[in-house]
Design a protein around this motif. Structure first.
Motif, mmCIF file in Angstrom:
data_model
loop_
_atom_site.group_PDB
_atom_site.id
_atom_site.type_symbol
_atom_site.label_atom_id
_atom_site.label_comp_id
_atom_site.label_asym_id
_atom_site.label_seq_id
_atom_site.Cartn_x
_atom_site.Cartn_y
_atom_site.Cartn_z
ATOM 1 N N ARG A 273 0.843 -1.214 0.000
ATOM 2 C CA ARG A 273 0.000 0.000 0.000
ATOM 3 C C ARG A 273 0.871 1.254 0.000
ATOM 4 O O ARG A 273 0.568 2.231 -0.682
ATOM 5 C CB ARG A 273 -0.937 -0.002 1.216
ATOM 6 C CG ARG A 273 -2.082 -1.021 1.102
ATOM 7 C CD ARG A 273 -3.239 -0.704 2.042
ATOM 8 N NE ARG A 273 -2.898 -0.788 3.442
ATOM 9 C CZ ARG A 273 -3.396 -1.707 4.295
ATOM 10 N NH1 ARG A 273 -4.252 -2.621 3.877
ATOM 11 N NH2 ARG A 273 -3.048 -1.692 5.568
ATOM 12 N N ASP A 366 -3.826 -0.313 9.833
ATOM 13 C CA ASP A 366 -5.018 -0.485 8.999
ATOM 14 C C ASP A 366 -5.015 0.504 7.834
ATOM 15 O O ASP A 366 -4.308 1.506 7.841
ATOM 16 C CB ASP A 366 -6.292 -0.352 9.847
ATOM 17 C CG ASP A 366 -6.406 1.028 10.449
ATOM 18 O OD1 ASP A 366 -6.831 1.961 9.738
ATOM 19 O OD2 ASP A 366 -6.034 1.191 11.636
ATOM 20 N N GLU A 367 -5.846 0.184 6.844
ATOM 21 C CA GLU A 367 -5.855 0.926 5.600
ATOM 22 C C GLU A 367 -6.167 2.411 5.804
ATOM 23 O O GLU A 367 -5.549 3.278 5.191
ATOM 24 C CB GLU A 367 -6.887 0.291 4.657
ATOM 25 C CG GLU A 367 -6.636 0.629 3.225
ATOM 26 C CD GLU A 367 -7.396 -0.271 2.260
ATOM 27 O OE1 GLU A 367 -8.010 -1.272 2.703
ATOM 28 O OE2 GLU A 367 -7.382 0.042 1.068
ATOM 29 N N GLN A 368 -7.107 2.681 6.695
ATOM 30 C CA GLN A 368 -7.542 4.063 6.925
ATOM 31 C C GLN A 368 -6.401 4.903 7.515
ATOM 32 O O GLN A 368 -6.136 6.019 7.050
ATOM 33 C CB GLN A 368 -8.708 4.015 7.911
ATOM 34 C CG GLN A 368 -9.642 5.185 7.836
ATOM 35 C CD GLN A 368 -10.706 5.065 8.937
ATOM 36 O OE1 GLN A 368 -10.927 3.987 9.507
ATOM 37 N NE2 GLN A 368 -11.335 6.177 9.253
ATOM 38 N N GLN A 370 -3.269 4.216 7.302
ATOM 39 C CA GLN A 370 -2.201 4.310 6.309
ATOM 40 C C GLN A 370 -2.522 5.368 5.260
ATOM 41 O O GLN A 370 -1.615 6.086 4.807
ATOM 42 C CB GLN A 370 -1.966 2.947 5.661
ATOM 43 C CG GLN A 370 -0.526 2.787 5.236
ATOM 44 C CD GLN A 370 -0.234 1.456 4.596
ATOM 45 O OE1 GLN A 370 -1.033 0.519 4.696
ATOM 46 N NE2 GLN A 370 0.899 1.360 3.953
ATOM 47 N N GLU A 371 -3.787 5.500 4.891
ATOM 48 C CA GLU A 371 -4.200 6.561 3.960
ATOM 49 C C GLU A 371 -3.842 7.940 4.526
ATOM 50 O O GLU A 371 -3.398 8.828 3.809
ATOM 51 C CB GLU A 371 -5.709 6.484 3.678
ATOM 52 C CG GLU A 371 -6.080 5.517 2.569
ATOM 53 C CD GLU A 371 -5.211 5.684 1.318
ATOM 54 O OE1 GLU A 371 -5.041 6.835 0.852
ATOM 55 O OE2 GLU A 371 -4.675 4.673 0.823
#
Ligand SMILES: *Cc1c(COP(=O)(O)O)cnc(C)c1O
Length: 383
Positions: A273, A366-368, A370-371
């Motif tokens: 990611r 988590d993805e959030q 990391q965004e």
């Protein structure tokens, strides 16, 4: 969100998230040790050594008190000392060269590869020539698997074999990583690793291990681990240390090893990611073909002209921590500046020390979140 509220801080490594996932398993493991009271050389130590051997494919595993002791004990077993040269990359954690210097031998610092941050084989060859010119006896080489990615073991072993050097792999940051389909712990003559809490497989204190297929070396290491013991504890046949891993840490590691494979996969998702979100604005880490990294660090290089301190401050203002591994290469440190560097210098180490910076990296990112990190990095670079 209220504009005046400080953004929620992101942890650099989230050990608490791992604790939650492990549930009561670690508590129960510790409690078993508290019940049997065999705090030194308890049954968990032998169990862990067997589990680490099974995990890596190494024939013998000798656990020990830290990654630094792991390196030092091997050098002691190899009877490295004054007049001997041992080659290490300069861009590494100081323990790599420190262990060499502690034996009285001379660490000779060599350069690293720009793409992988690991030992540059051409510089190693030059370093060997440098050592000979200085009247030192080339004895061993310590490739480091920096930031979780394996060094190029085939290339290094070829040079080592031609020169009669032993290879001690410093896999303190890369336990669990693979090279050409095989786990580290099975390359070179012997591998040292660390279970410091921030390493990919960490315990809840200090710990380390030595892995080798050499039965005689393993035997010597077991002696060095307890003051050079011979047939019994009060028979001392060589110099040694108090180098043991305590039972409590072994019990904790047995539980953590059960989820480690899954954590390695999760770390690789996080790395992917980052590469997708940042690959067009900074230099993201390059994973050489045939390698699986365990991502001890996610280390990017900033474009020329970006002030690293300002960049870090911009991220910090948004609750995002960063770290610099390493602001100085070993040959630039006060304690090591009198040791030789390979002919041709170590320009890549110096360039990396000037422009690298590491971002939060762990299996539970988590993805959030990391965004948020990716957005902040991109924002800091465009301002
Ligand atoms: C952490 C580390 C060590 C030392 O491990 P400790 O367990 O802290 O003694 C050695 N070499 C490298 C490359 C490391 O990152």
């Amino acid at each position: 969100m209220n504009q005046h509220m400080r953004p929620e801080p992101v942890p650099f490594i989230d050990i608490a998230a791992q604790r939650r996932r492990l549930g009561t398993a670690v508590d129960e493991a510790v409690s078993r040790v508290l019940t049997h009271c065999l705090f030194i050389n308890g049954p968990e130590v032998t169990q862990l050594e067997a589990a680490l051997a099974a995990f890596t494919g190494a024939k013998h595993v000798v656990t020990c008190a830290s990654g630094t002791d792991a390196l030092l004990m091997v050098l002691m077993a190899k009877e490295v000392g004054p007049g001997d040269a041992v080659f290490c990359p300069s861009f590494t954690f100081c323990a790599t060269g420190e262990a060499v210097a502690l034996t009285g031998a001379t660490p000779v610092f060599v350069d690293v590869d720009e793409a992988t941050f690991n030992m540059d084989v051409e510089s190693l060859k030059r370093g060997i020539a440098t050592a000979k010119r200085l009247g030192l006896k080339p004895k061993g080489v310590i490739p480091v698997d920096l930031f979780g990615q394996s060094a190029d073991h085939d290339a290094i072993s070829a040079v080592a074999e031609a020169e009669g050097l032993f290879v001690l792999d410093d896999a303190a940051q890369a336990f669990g990583a693979s090279y050409k389909g095989r786990r580290l712990g099975t390359f070179g003559h012997v591998t040292a690793t660390s279970f410091f809490p921030a390493k990919p497989l960490g315990c809840f204190g200090d710990g380390g291990a030595i892995l080798t297929d050499d039965a005689e070396l393993a035997e010597t290491l077991r002696s060095i681990r307890v003051h050079g013991q011979g047939s019994d504890k009060y028979d001392n046949v060589r110099l040694g240390l108090t180098g043991r891993l305590d039972t409590m840490q072994a019990a904790i590691l047995i539980e953590k090893l059960r989820i480690f494979e899954d954590e390695i996969a999760a770390r690789n998702v996080v790395a992917q990611r980052y590469a997708q979100g940042l690959g067009n604005v900074v230099t993201v880490p390059h994973v050489a073909s045939g390698m699986i990294s365990v991502w001890a660090q996610y280390t990017i290089r900033l474009p020329k002209g970006v002030d690293r301190n300002e960049f870090a401050a911009a991220l910090k203002a948004q609750g995002i921590p960063t770290a610099i591994y390493y602001p100085k290469s070993m040959h630039q440190q006060t304690a090591y500046r009198d040791y030789p560097i390979a002919d041709g210098g170590v320009p890549v180490c110096e360039a990396l020390s000037d422009d690298v910076i590491s971002l939060p990296m762990h299996a539970y990112l988590d993805e959030q979140t990391q965004e948020r990190i990716i957005k902040a990095v991109r924002g800091a670079l465009s301002s």
